[in-house]
Design a protein around this motif. Structure first.
Motif, PDB file in Angstrom:
ATOM      1  N   ASP A 249      -4.265 -15.242  46.992  1.00  0.00           N
ATOM      2  CA  ASP A 249      -4.545 -16.672  47.032  1.00  0.00           C
ATOM      3  C   ASP A 249      -5.119 -17.085  45.678  1.00  0.00           C
ATOM      4  O   ASP A 249      -5.956 -16.374  45.110  1.00  0.00           O
ATOM      5  N   ALA A 250      -4.698 -18.245  45.178  1.00  0.00           N
ATOM      6  CA  ALA A 250      -5.137 -18.698  43.855  1.00  0.00           C
ATOM      7  C   ALA A 250      -6.640 -18.857  43.756  1.00  0.00           C
ATOM      8  O   ALA A 250      -7.222 -18.751  42.669  1.00  0.00           O
ATOM      9  N   GLU A 251      -7.308 -19.092  44.891  1.00  0.00           N
ATOM     10  CA  GLU A 251      -8.763 -19.285  44.880  1.00  0.00           C
ATOM     11  C   GLU A 251      -9.517 -17.987  45.136  1.00  0.00           C
ATOM     12  O   GLU A 251     -10.746 -17.991  45.219  1.00  0.00           O
TER      13      GLU A 251
ATOM     14  N   GLY B 198      -5.310   2.338  52.277  1.00  0.00           N
ATOM     15  CA  GLY B 198      -5.055   1.806  53.609  1.00  0.00           C
ATOM     16  C   GLY B 198      -4.983   0.298  53.682  1.00  0.00           C
ATOM     17  O   GLY B 198      -4.952  -0.273  54.775  1.00  0.00           O
ATOM     18  N   ALA B 199      -4.918  -0.363  52.523  1.00  0.00           N
ATOM     19  CA  ALA B 199      -4.920  -1.831  52.497  1.00  0.00           C
ATOM     20  C   ALA B 199      -3.654  -2.414  53.110  1.00  0.00           C
ATOM     21  O   ALA B 199      -2.578  -1.811  53.097  1.00  0.00           O
ATOM     22  N   VAL B 200      -3.808  -3.615  53.650  1.00  0.00           N
ATOM     23  CA  VAL B 200      -2.684  -4.459  54.038  1.00  0.00           C
ATOM     24  C   VAL B 200      -2.655  -5.597  53.020  1.00  0.00           C
ATOM     25  O   VAL B 200      -3.599  -6.392  52.933  1.00  0.00           O
ATOM     26  N   LEU B 201      -1.610  -5.663  52.212  1.00  0.00           N
ATOM     27  CA  LEU B 201      -1.503  -6.636  51.122  1.00  0.00           C
ATOM     28  C   LEU B 201      -0.620  -7.793  51.577  1.00  0.00           C
ATOM     29  O   LEU B 201       0.582  -7.604  51.818  1.00  0.00           O
ATOM     30  N   ALA B 202      -1.204  -8.964  51.723  1.00  0.00           N
ATOM     31  CA  ALA B 202      -0.494 -10.094  52.323  1.00  0.00           C
ATOM     32  C   ALA B 202      -0.173 -11.155  51.283  1.00  0.00           C
ATOM     33  O   ALA B 202      -1.027 -11.530  50.471  1.00  0.00           O
ATOM     34  N   PHE B 203       1.045 -11.677  51.351  1.00  0.00           N
ATOM     35  CA  PHE B 203       1.536 -12.663  50.394  1.00  0.00           C
ATOM     36  C   PHE B 203       2.104 -13.859  51.163  1.00  0.00           C
ATOM     37  O   PHE B 203       2.890 -13.689  52.091  1.00  0.00           O
ATOM     38  N   GLY B 204       1.718 -15.063  50.757  1.00  0.00           N
ATOM     39  CA  GLY B 204       2.177 -16.260  51.438  1.00  0.00           C
ATOM     40  C   GLY B 204       3.626 -16.598  51.130  1.00  0.00           C
ATOM     41  O   GLY B 204       4.254 -16.023  50.233  1.00  0.00           O
ATOM     42  N   SER B 205       4.144 -17.555  51.876  1.00  0.00           N
ATOM     43  CA  SER B 205       5.542 -17.953  51.694  1.00  0.00           C
ATOM     44  C   SER B 205       5.725 -18.681  50.373  1.00  0.00           C
ATOM     45  O   SER B 205       4.781 -19.222  49.786  1.00  0.00           O
ATOM     46  N   GLU B 206       6.975 -18.707  49.920  1.00  0.00           N
ATOM     47  CA  GLU B 206       7.288 -19.342  48.644  1.00  0.00           C
ATOM     48  C   GLU B 206       6.973 -20.840  48.659  1.00  0.00           C
ATOM     49  O   GLU B 206       6.671 -21.412  47.618  1.00  0.00           O
TER      50      GLU B 206
ATOM     51  N   MET C 210      -3.491 -15.580  35.781  1.00  0.00           N
ATOM     52  CA  MET C 210      -2.423 -16.541  35.513  1.00  0.00           C
ATOM     53  C   MET C 210      -2.909 -17.578  34.499  1.00  0.00           C
ATOM     54  O   MET C 210      -4.033 -18.063  34.594  1.00  0.00           O
ATOM     55  N   ARG C 211      -2.072 -17.891  33.573  1.00  0.00           N
ATOM     56  CA  ARG C 211      -2.390 -18.896  32.562  1.00  0.00           C
ATOM     57  C   ARG C 211      -2.610 -20.260  33.209  1.00  0.00           C
ATOM     58  O   ARG C 211      -1.880 -20.628  34.140  1.00  0.00           O
ATOM     59  N   PRO C 212      -3.618 -21.025  32.747  1.00  0.00           N
ATOM     60  CA  PRO C 212      -3.825 -22.366  33.292  1.00  0.00           C
ATOM     61  C   PRO C 212      -2.557 -23.212  33.176  1.00  0.00           C
ATOM     62  O   PRO C 212      -1.795 -23.083  32.224  1.00  0.00           O
ATOM     63  N   GLN C 213      -2.348 -24.054  34.178  1.00  0.00           N
ATOM     64  CA  GLN C 213      -1.226 -24.992  34.283  1.00  0.00           C
ATOM     65  C   GLN C 213       0.085 -24.325  34.723  1.00  0.00           C
ATOM     66  O   GLN C 213       1.086 -24.986  34.900  1.00  0.00           O
ATOM     67  N   VAL C 214       0.058 -22.981  34.897  1.00  0.00           N
ATOM     68  CA  VAL C 214       1.200 -22.305  35.527  1.00  0.00           C
ATOM     69  C   VAL C 214       0.900 -22.244  37.019  1.00  0.00           C
ATOM     70  O   VAL C 214      -0.146 -21.757  37.432  1.00  0.00           O
ATOM     71  N   SER C 215       1.809 -22.753  37.834  1.00  0.00           N
ATOM     72  CA  SER C 215       1.478 -22.957  39.248  1.00  0.00           C
ATOM     73  C   SER C 215       1.566 -21.690  40.089  1.00  0.00           C
ATOM     74  O   SER C 215       0.764 -21.503  41.011  1.00  0.00           O
ATOM     75  N   SER C 216       2.529 -20.810  39.804  1.00  0.00           N
ATOM     76  CA  SER C 216       2.681 -19.633  40.664  1.00  0.00           C
ATOM     77  C   SER C 216       3.647 -18.650  40.029  1.00  0.00           C
ATOM     78  O   SER C 216       4.370 -18.976  39.082  1.00  0.00           O
ATOM     79  N   TYR C 217       3.674 -17.432  40.588  1.00  0.00           N
ATOM     80  CA  TYR C 217       4.668 -16.437  40.233  1.00  0.00           C
ATOM     81  C   TYR C 217       5.721 -16.356  41.332  1.00  0.00           C
ATOM     82  O   TYR C 217       5.479 -16.736  42.478  1.00  0.00           O
TER      83      TYR C 217
END
Length: 259
Positions: A187-189, A201-209, A229-236
């Motif tokens: 999450d970005a925050e 043993g982690a569960v690594l969760a990623f949100g939808s596009e 992430m560089r500022p002003q870049v919204s997502s990967y």
């Protein structure tokens, strides 16, 4: 077998048609190569140029050449293209037996784990899901779980995964039934991942596009984690995010360690 007991092409085509609705399509040499390496049950492999496929195996994957020699049946090109309309440029296709859901769920639930589970929360893009499964297999992740409506065994996902569904456990599950282990949700925050150690043993969760983490997954998370992430870049891209996170996990493992 060197072709001594090759199957009749007409019999092979009839068998293909009988299995097609209940099997996983492996479209192309590389998908078949990976599936064979990781123990997939493959009852049928068809091509219109047997010699070319075996030459490709000799060049790129000699470890699977004998298995291909046993399984491979040559059929007319128009017959093959009628069975597989989007035929891969390597000109070979196979049908494989999908692993049982029970076996996959047991693998995902087993603790302690030697590698994380990747969760894609309501993914929407079939190609992205396939790319993530390929990444997870490459890093030796325990498995890939999807929530929501996307079928992680959809033919387009399998194509994107290059046959590596058979190298890791792949299943669709409800958020409430996710595998055990601490949930690290991207999450970005969240807290910068560079300051964290991700446990095996982690569960690594990623949100939808489209919409990121669902409220149900966010409520389930033990940790919110962000990628640099560089500022002003919204997502990967989703697969890029998974790859960065798995690389961060793997960086803490000694060289040569395998999951």
């Amino acid at each position: 077998m060197n072709g001594t007991h090759r199957r009749d092409p007409d019999d092979a085509v009839r068998a293909w048609r009988g299995l097609a609705d209940t099997s996983v399509l492996l479209d192309g040499f590389h998908a078949i190569k990976h599936a064979l390496r990781f123990g997939a049950g493959i009852p049928s492999v068809l091509t219109s140029d047997r010699a070319a496929v075996l030459a490709l195996a000799d060049e790129l994957a000699p470890d699977v050449k004998d298995a291909l020699d046993t399984l491979l049946v040559q059929v007319p090109d128009n017959t093959l293209r009628a069975l597989v309309p989007r035929l891969h440029p390597t000109g070979v296709a196979a049908l494989a037996v999908r692993p049982s859901r029970r076996a996959n769920l047991e693998a995902l639930a087993r603790m302690p784990r030697s590698a994380p589970v990747v969760v894609l929360d309501d993914p929407r893009n079939l190609g992205n899901a396939g790319a993530v499964i390929r990444l997870a297999a490459g890093f030796g992740a325990t498995g890939v779980v999807t929530t929501g409506t996307l079928d992680p065994w959809h033919p387009t996902v399998v194509r994107g995964g290059a046959g590596l569904h058979f190298a890791t456990a792949v299943e669709r599950m409800d958020v409430g039934a996710l595998p055990p282990g601490p949930v690290f949700a991207l999450d970005a925050e969240g807290e910068d991942i560079r300051g964290l150690k991700l446990p095996d043993g982690a569960v690594l969760a990623f949100g939808s596009e489209r919409s990121g983490l669902s409220e149900r997954l966010r409520a389930r998370a033990d940790h919110l984690v962000s990628l640099p992430m560089r500022p002003q870049v919204s997502s990967y891209n989703l697969a890029t995010s998974v790859g960065m996170t798995l690389f961060h996990w793997s960086a803490d493992r000694p060289p040569g360690a395998e999951a």
